[in-house]
Design a protein around this motif. Structure first.
Motif, short mmCIF file in Angstrom:
data_model
loop_
_atom_site.label_atom_id
_atom_site.label_comp_id
_atom_site.label_asym_id
_atom_site.label_seq_id
_atom_site.Cartn_x
_atom_site.Cartn_y
_atom_site.Cartn_z
N LEU A 21 0.74 -1.16 -0.20
CA LEU A 21 -0.01 0.22 -0.23
C LEU A 21 1.02 1.24 -0.04
O LEU A 21 0.08 2.12 -0.13
CB LEU A 21 -0.99 -0.08 1.49
CG LEU A 21 -2.34 -0.82 1.53
CD1 LEU A 21 -2.49 -0.67 2.37
CD2 LEU A 21 -3.04 -0.60 -0.02
N SER A 22 2.18 1.30 0.34
CA SER A 22 2.89 2.01 0.16
C SER A 22 3.27 2.86 -0.89
O SER A 22 2.76 4.09 -0.87
CB SER A 22 4.26 1.91 1.66
OG SER A 22 4.72 1.47 0.53
N ASN A 23 3.05 2.09 -1.58
CA ASN A 23 3.50 2.78 -3.37
C ASN A 23 2.30 3.70 -3.26
O ASN A 23 2.14 4.40 -3.77
CB ASN A 23 3.80 1.99 -3.99
CG ASN A 23 5.44 1.60 -3.71
OD1 ASN A 23 5.98 2.15 -3.41
ND2 ASN A 23 5.70 -0.03 -4.20
N GLU A 24 0.65 3.33 -3.41
CA GLU A 24 -0.52 3.54 -3.73
C GLU A 24 -0.28 5.00 -2.78
O GLU A 24 -0.96 5.56 -3.65
CB GLU A 24 -1.59 2.65 -3.03
CG GLU A 24 -2.40 3.05 -3.64
CD GLU A 24 -3.10 2.20 -5.07
OE1 GLU A 24 -4.16 2.36 -6.08
OE2 GLU A 24 -1.51 1.87 -5.84
N PHE A 25 0.12 4.16 -1.15
CA PHE A 25 -0.64 6.08 -1.19
C PHE A 25 0.67 7.44 -0.60
O PHE A 25 0.24 8.28 -1.41
CB PHE A 25 -0.33 6.20 0.09
CG PHE A 25 -1.74 5.57 1.13
CD1 PHE A 25 -3.27 6.43 0.34
CD2 PHE A 25 -1.89 4.10 1.06
CE1 PHE A 25 -4.17 6.19 1.36
CE2 PHE A 25 -3.64 4.05 1.57
CZ PHE A 25 -4.46 4.97 1.58
N SER A 26 1.48 6.56 -2.02
CA SER A 26 3.26 7.86 -1.76
C SER A 26 2.34 8.10 -3.59
O SER A 26 2.88 9.65 -3.37
CB SER A 26 4.38 6.61 -2.23
OG SER A 26 4.81 6.41 -0.75
N GLY A 27 2.12 7.70 -4.03
CA GLY A 27 1.51 8.54 -5.39
C GLY A 27 0.35 9.49 -4.85
O GLY A 27 0.31 10.80 -5.80
#
Length: 298
Positions: free
Chosen positions: A200-206
């Motif tokens: 999830l971290s990549n999704e939220f970073s975007g």
């Protein structure tokens, strides 16, 4: 390593005493002690710490307890599948998934199938994507419900006709509760409670426009109900999916969606080249009939 001895070991960890386990197993205490010592000798590790009042586990013993429980579950599941009568569709179907409103779709399919196959039993496991895929890979689950993004290389899947919306769970007394949506700048300095799902971290970073790990993350969760208790206690604000926590008029909590909107798709997955039991195969056909036009079917 004998399955029978693993059952003995689990009995001792459950009863926390040799005598109590021996009684529950209907065997003598010296015989059980000998079996456990032979197990430790076979593994080459000390598993039990024999105290005056109770048995405790070493680090190796705790690992074996976890693995032994998984092995016994898999053995019992296999036995049930092999012994199911051919003329009747019966047996166990094990389904794992995260907390999502889309589970209602699976519940409706299971209910429909139950009318024609009343001898099927369903076993549900709740956890995030990492928990579910670990159990899928070990054969402890037949199917998993994964929230995207998810690593799908090892699985066949069907995308479910549902989406979930990410947002922020907060007390109704919070100043942010007056807003209809939550924007990235609103949470940069907040104490955040977030899911443990590793992808999830990549999704939220975007969405944030900055590294997700730079948020003030004060806690993580794999079951949002527990996160909601932390929110109610004032620990922080939980990033979670909609419709999973009571936010009715009587609740002290409210949910506000993220803006730009962050929606996720959901998939029902199973291991590639999986050999299903009769019950699981019947369930899959029911799922395929319900969602056969959905993109992503393999």
């Amino acid at each position: 390593m004998d399955i029978r001895v693993l059952r003995y070991f689990l009995a001792v960890t459950r009863e926390e005493s040799i005598s109590g386990a021996a009684e529950s197993l209907h065997m003598t205490q010296p015989t059980l002690s000998r079996q456990l010592m032979d197990l430790e000798e076979e593994i080459g590790k000390k598993l039990l710490i024999r105290g005056n009042r109770r048995i405790t586990l070493t680090e190796e013993g705790m690992l074996l307890r976890k693995r032994a429980a998984e092995i016994i579950d898999l053995v019992e599941k296999t036995e049930a599948e092999l012994m199911a009568p051919d003329e009747v569709v019966s047996g166990d179907i094990c389904i794992g998934g995260g907390e999502t409103d889309a589970m209602s779709l699976i519940a409706r399919i299971a209910t429909d199938l139950q009318r024609s196959c009343p001898n099927i039993r369903y076993h549900l496991f709740s956890g995030n994507a990492d928990d579910v895929t670990e159990r899928l890979d070990k054969g402890l689950l037949d199917f998993g419900i994964l929230i995207e993004p998810a690593d799908m290389k090892k699985y066949d899947y069907i995308r479910l006709p549902a989406t979930d919306t990410w947002g922020l769970l907060m007390p109704k007394t919070s100043p942010l509760a007056a807003q209809p949506v939550i924007r990235p700048r609103d949470i940069w300095d907040l104490p955040v409670i977030t899911s443990r799902q590793s992808l999830l971290s990549n999704e939220f970073s975007g969405w944030l426009g900055k590294d997700f790990e730079k948020l003030n993350i004060v806690a993580t969760y794999n079951l949002v109900f527990n996160a909601s208790l932390m929110v109610a206690a004032g620990m922080g604000y939980a990033l979670c999916l909609d419709k999973l926590v009571n936010t009715s008029e009587e609740s002290p909590l409210c949910f506000r969606p993220l803006e730009p909107r962050l929606e996720v798709h959901l998939d029902i997955v199973w291991k590639k080249y999986q050999v299903f039991s009769g019950a699981a195969d019947r369930f899959l056909k029911q799922v395929q009939n319900a969602f056969h036009k959905e993109a992503g079917a393999v």
